[in-house]
Design an enzyme around this catalytic site. Structure first.
Site, PDB file in Angstrom:
ATOM      1  N   LYS A  32       0.850  -1.196   0.000  1.00  0.00           N
ATOM      2  CA  LYS A  32       0.000   0.000   0.000  1.00  0.00           C
ATOM      3  C   LYS A  32       0.885   1.245   0.000  1.00  0.00           C
ATOM      4  O   LYS A  32       1.743   1.396   0.867  1.00  0.00           O
ATOM      5  CB  LYS A  32      -0.908   0.029   1.224  1.00  0.00           C
ATOM      6  CG  LYS A  32      -1.803   1.282   1.245  1.00  0.00           C
ATOM      7  CD  LYS A  32      -2.819   1.237   2.365  1.00  0.00           C
ATOM      8  CE  LYS A  32      -2.324   1.851   3.641  1.00  0.00           C
ATOM      9  NZ  LYS A  32      -2.417   3.329   3.696  1.00  0.00           N
ATOM     10  N   ASP A  59      -3.401   4.323  -2.086  1.00  0.00           N
ATOM     11  CA  ASP A  59      -4.374   4.802  -1.089  1.00  0.00           C
ATOM     12  C   ASP A  59      -4.320   6.325  -1.010  1.00  0.00           C
ATOM     13  O   ASP A  59      -3.746   6.886  -0.092  1.00  0.00           O
ATOM     14  CB  ASP A  59      -4.000   4.145   0.257  1.00  0.00           C
ATOM     15  CG  ASP A  59      -4.870   4.590   1.404  1.00  0.00           C
ATOM     16  OD1 ASP A  59      -6.003   5.021   1.175  1.00  0.00           O
ATOM     17  OD2 ASP A  59      -4.402   4.487   2.561  1.00  0.00           O
ATOM     18  N   LYS A  61      -7.229   8.311  -1.451  1.00  0.00           N
ATOM     19  CA  LYS A  61      -8.525   8.783  -0.915  1.00  0.00           C
ATOM     20  C   LYS A  61      -9.021  10.060  -1.583  1.00  0.00           C
ATOM     21  O   LYS A  61      -9.217  11.088  -0.911  1.00  0.00           O
ATOM     22  CB  LYS A  61      -8.409   9.009   0.598  1.00  0.00           C
ATOM     23  CG  LYS A  61      -8.002   7.779   1.399  1.00  0.00           C
ATOM     24  CD  LYS A  61      -8.116   8.036   2.898  1.00  0.00           C
ATOM     25  CE  LYS A  61      -7.766   6.844   3.746  1.00  0.00           C
ATOM     26  NZ  LYS A  61      -6.344   6.514   3.811  1.00  0.00           N
ATOM     27  N   ASP A  64     -13.324  15.200  -4.418  1.00  0.00           N
ATOM     28  CA  ASP A  64     -13.392  16.537  -5.031  1.00  0.00           C
ATOM     29  C   ASP A  64     -14.619  16.543  -5.936  1.00  0.00           C
ATOM     30  O   ASP A  64     -15.409  15.588  -5.913  1.00  0.00           O
ATOM     31  CB  ASP A  64     -12.091  16.809  -5.815  1.00  0.00           C
ATOM     32  CG  ASP A  64     -11.769  18.305  -5.920  1.00  0.00           C
ATOM     33  OD1 ASP A  64     -12.718  19.104  -6.130  1.00  0.00           O
ATOM     34  OD2 ASP A  64     -10.596  18.681  -5.789  1.00  0.00           O
ATOM     35  N   THR A 119     -11.872   5.472  10.467  1.00  0.00           N
ATOM     36  CA  THR A 119     -11.954   4.900  11.825  1.00  0.00           C
ATOM     37  C   THR A 119     -11.522   5.910  12.893  1.00  0.00           C
ATOM     38  O   THR A 119     -11.761   5.708  14.074  1.00  0.00           O
ATOM     39  CB  THR A 119     -11.094   3.616  11.935  1.00  0.00           C
ATOM     40  OG1 THR A 119      -9.834   3.868  11.326  1.00  0.00           O
ATOM     41  CG2 THR A 119     -11.753   2.454  11.256  1.00  0.00           C
ATOM     42  N   ARG A 211       2.523  -1.046  10.918  1.00  0.00           N
ATOM     43  CA  ARG A 211       3.570  -1.161  11.938  1.00  0.00           C
ATOM     44  C   ARG A 211       3.839  -2.563  12.483  1.00  0.00           C
ATOM     45  O   ARG A 211       4.998  -2.878  12.769  1.00  0.00           O
ATOM     46  CB  ARG A 211       3.283  -0.160  13.056  1.00  0.00           C
ATOM     47  CG  ARG A 211       3.539   1.275  12.585  1.00  0.00           C
ATOM     48  CD  ARG A 211       2.831   2.288  13.427  1.00  0.00           C
ATOM     49  NE  ARG A 211       1.381   2.221  13.248  1.00  0.00           N
ATOM     50  CZ  ARG A 211       0.508   2.995  13.870  1.00  0.00           C
ATOM     51  NH1 ARG A 211       0.942   3.887  14.741  1.00  0.00           N
ATOM     52  NH2 ARG A 211      -0.784   2.891  13.632  1.00  0.00           N
TER      53      ARG A 211
HETATM   54  O1  C5P Z   1       0.494   0.744  11.158  1.00  0.00           O
HETATM   55  P1  C5P Z   1      -0.936   0.349  10.995  1.00  0.00           P
HETATM   56  O2  C5P Z   1      -1.136  -1.146  10.864  1.00  0.00           O
HETATM   57  O3  C5P Z   1      -1.871   0.976  12.009  1.00  0.00           O
HETATM   58  O4  C5P Z   1      -1.326   0.961   9.569  1.00  0.00           O
HETATM   59  C1  C5P Z   1      -2.630   0.928   9.055  1.00  0.00           C
HETATM   60  C2  C5P Z   1      -2.669   1.596   7.724  1.00  0.00           C
HETATM   61  O5  C5P Z   1      -4.029   1.646   7.299  1.00  0.00           O
HETATM   62  C3  C5P Z   1      -2.166   3.026   7.711  1.00  0.00           C
HETATM   63  O6  C5P Z   1      -1.560   3.266   6.439  1.00  0.00           O
HETATM   64  C4  C5P Z   1      -3.419   3.858   7.854  1.00  0.00           C
HETATM   65  O7  C5P Z   1      -3.311   5.116   7.242  1.00  0.00           O
HETATM   66  C5  C5P Z   1      -4.439   2.999   7.112  1.00  0.00           C
HETATM   67  N1  C5P Z   1      -5.826   3.209   7.505  1.00  0.00           N
HETATM   68  C6  C5P Z   1      -6.277   3.008   8.807  1.00  0.00           C
HETATM   69  N2  C5P Z   1      -7.599   3.210   9.114  1.00  0.00           N
HETATM   70  C7  C5P Z   1      -8.453   3.618   8.172  1.00  0.00           C
HETATM   71  C8  C5P Z   1      -8.004   3.818   6.855  1.00  0.00           C
HETATM   72  C9  C5P Z   1      -6.665   3.597   6.562  1.00  0.00           C
HETATM   73  O8  C5P Z   1      -5.516   2.636   9.682  1.00  0.00           O
HETATM   74  N3  C5P Z   1      -9.722   3.788   8.466  1.00  0.00           N
END
Ligand code: C5P
Length: 234
Positions: A32, A59, A61, A64, A119, A211
């Site tokens: 991603k 990603d 998003k 517009d 979220t 992460r």
């Molecule tokens: O590090 P982590 O596992 O929390 O990363 C989750 C990824 O998913 C990040 O790139 C974050 O921006 C993305 N994301 C999220 N929640 C959302 C939409 C996207 O955590 N609702």
């Protein structure tokens, strides 16, 4: 495309991203690319990762007016990403325009999915800032149905919502779910989390994991564990 683990490569440079991906000598994980990396390096980073044989979820998003999104999607479709996304809040007209823009002359196009409600937005923020008074679960489901009616392929949603989205929009409508953590790992700033095995059980099609893999002492081992747990081979 079947069930898969997508690694959120939230790095601020191409150099760091490619160095991270260099560790994967046996597999080519689905990657991603989000705003941070795209704004730092531009389309070149998409081409570079694609040229190494990875599938890409771009990603960005988009949100517009329909004409602007249509033209932006037409340009993005040349990058040959596998999945791109936009905000369902941009309305049906915007989503339909995005699909048109994304479709290449030969009729092919990347999958297009919609962000429902971020979220990070909770019930209070929705009511106070957006003046939306309905329960958040109803809002997410409504956005998912709107995305389906507009012809999109799926939604990004919390793993907790994947099951209801599938029940309302059909099993073929994709659910791409971030907020995944190993049972024994740190949650970070994610509040509502599921393990890869739980995400599998409730029917997520793709999990987006950042992460827990990128910050792991051994990212390849963490990725493999994630795939094993998510695909039910654990
Ligand atoms: O590090 P982590 O596992 O929390 O990363 C989750 C990824 O998913 C990040 O790139 C974050 O921006 C993305 N994301 C999220 N929640 C959302 C939409 C996207 O955590 N609702």
């Amino acid at each position: 495309m079947g069930k898969d683990v997508i690694i959120a490569c939230d790095f601020d440079s191409m150099e760091k991203t490619l160095a991270f991906l260099d560790q994967f000598t046996e597999e080519k994980p689905f990657v991603k690319i989000g705003m941070e990396l795209f704004y730092a390096e531009g389309p070149a980073v998409v081409r570079a990762i694609k040229a190494r044989g990875h599938k890409i979820f771009l990603d960005l998003k988009l949100h517009d007016i329909p004409n602007t999104v249509k033209k932006a999607m037409a340009v993005l479709s040349r990058l040959d990403a596998d999945i791109v996304n936009l905000h369902a809040a941009g309305t049906t007209a915007m989503m339909r325009a995005a699909l048109e823009g994304l479709t290449r002359e030969d009729g092919t196009r990347p999958l297009l999915i919609a962000v429902t409600q971020l979220t990070s937005t909770d019930q209070t923020a929705m009511e106070n800032d957006l003046l939306i008074e309905r329960p958040i679960a109803d809002v997410v489901l409504h956005y998912a149905k709107t995305a389906k009616n507009a012809g999109l392929d799926g939604v990004v949603c919390s793993p907790l919502e994947a099951e209801t989205v599938h029940n309302a929009c059909g099993k073929a409508f994709l659910t791409v779910t971030p907020g995944v953590r190993f049972a024994d790992s740190d949650k970070g700033d994610q509040k509502r989390v599921m393990t890869p095995a739980e995400a599998n059980r409730i029917g997520s099609d793709y999990i987006v994991v950042g992460r827990p893999i990128t910050a792991a002492p051994d990212p390849v081992a963490a990725y493999r564990r994630c795939v094993r747990e998510f695909t039910g081979q654990a």
